[in-house]
Design a protein around this motif. Structure first.
Motif, PDB file in Angstrom:
ATOM      1  N   LYS A 197     132.792  20.566   1.060  1.00 20.11           N
ATOM      2  CA  LYS A 197     131.651  20.619   0.765  1.00 20.11           C
ATOM      3  C   LYS A 197     130.050  20.852   0.641  1.00 20.11           C
ATOM      4  N   THR A 198     130.023  20.887   1.959  1.00 24.49           N
ATOM      5  CA  THR A 198     128.666  21.755   1.991  1.00 24.49           C
ATOM      6  C   THR A 198     128.061  23.359   1.462  1.00 24.49           C
ATOM      7  N   TRP A 199     129.182  23.944   1.355  1.00 22.65           N
ATOM      8  CA  TRP A 199     129.570  24.885   1.473  1.00 22.65           C
ATOM      9  C   TRP A 199     129.159  25.182  -0.044  1.00 22.65           C
ATOM     10  N   GLN A 200     129.314  23.796  -0.939  1.00 20.86           N
ATOM     11  CA  GLN A 200     129.927  24.085  -2.259  1.00 20.86           C
ATOM     12  C   GLN A 200     128.386  23.580  -2.971  1.00 20.86           C
ATOM     13  N   THR A 201     127.429  22.554  -1.972  1.00 25.20           N
ATOM     14  CA  THR A 201     126.490  22.743  -2.247  1.00 25.20           C
ATOM     15  C   THR A 201     125.445  23.051  -2.417  1.00 25.20           C
ATOM     16  N   MET A 202     125.519  23.868  -1.070  1.00 27.04           N
ATOM     17  CA  MET A 202     124.500  25.114  -0.253  1.00 27.04           C
ATOM     18  C   MET A 202     125.028  26.507  -1.924  1.00 27.04           C
ATOM     19  N   GLN A 203     125.912  26.148  -2.084  1.00 28.66           N
ATOM     20  CA  GLN A 203     126.194  27.589  -3.204  1.00 28.66           C
ATOM     21  C   GLN A 203     125.957  26.996  -4.201  1.00 28.66           C
ATOM     22  N   GLN A 204     125.627  25.564  -4.896  1.00 27.91           N
ATOM     23  CA  GLN A 204     124.438  24.861  -6.334  1.00 27.91           C
ATOM     24  C   GLN A 204     123.561  25.203  -6.356  1.00 27.91           C
ATOM     25  N   MET A 205     122.669  24.186  -5.001  1.00 28.27           N
ATOM     26  CA  MET A 205     121.919  25.172  -4.510  1.00 28.27           C
ATOM     27  C   MET A 205     121.321  25.840  -4.733  1.00 28.27           C
ATOM     28  N   ASP A 206     121.960  27.445  -4.659  1.00 28.43           N
ATOM     29  CA  ASP A 206     121.454  29.077  -4.548  1.00 28.43           C
ATOM     30  C   ASP A 206     121.561  28.506  -5.948  1.00 28.43           C
ATOM     31  N   ARG A 260     133.132  21.143   5.891  1.00 22.33           N
ATOM     32  CA  ARG A 260     132.010  22.044   5.492  1.00 22.33           C
ATOM     33  C   ARG A 260     132.537  22.977   4.271  1.00 22.33           C
TER      34      ARG A 260
END
Length: 132
Positions: A116-125, A114
């Motif tokens: 890492k998924t949150w970090q990845t979504m933040q980076q994509m944003d 969760r």
């Protein structure tokens, strides 16, 4: 218009009728047994133990009442059922113990996933904002 019936057809018809009568006799016996069991009344005895069918000088005795003893089969089925239930409870207990041992590792892995998924979504944003 009318044809003569062939001997093989007569045999087939007689065999079919014999099978039909056998099925009816067995069905009636089963129904009588079930009704006696449901109403808690004793089974009624027949006056004759069998019917003799004569076909082309052959005597074929057809039993009216067939008695069977399934006590040995019932004993082994009861033992098998108890073994099955015991194995099912032991498997359930082992699975619960295994789950208790593995649960912390799975929860840690899910928490990490969760995060890492949150970090990845933040980076994509952030990347999407940069390209706009």
């Amino acid at each position: 218009m009318f044809r003569q019936v062939v001997t093989t057809d007569i045999r087939l018809i007689i065999r079919g009728l014999f099978i039909l009568l056998t099925i009816i006799a067995v069905g009636v016996g089963i129904v009588e047994y079930q009704m006696a069991t449901l109403t808690h009344r004793p089974e009624q005895e027949f006056l004759a133990n069998s019917v003799v069918v004569t076909i082309a000088n052959y005597l074929i005795p057809v039993p009216i009442k067939i008695e069977t003893n399934f006590s040995r089969l019932e004993y082994w089925l009861t033992i098998w059922h108890q073994q099955f239930v015991d194995e099912a409870f032991s498997a359930k207990k082992a699975a619960g113990e295994y789950w208790r041992q593995v649960k912390p590792y799975i929860e840690t892995a899910l928490h990490t996933l969760r995060a890492k998924t949150w970090q990845t979504m933040q980076q994509m944003d952030e990347y999407i904002r940069e390209y706009r």
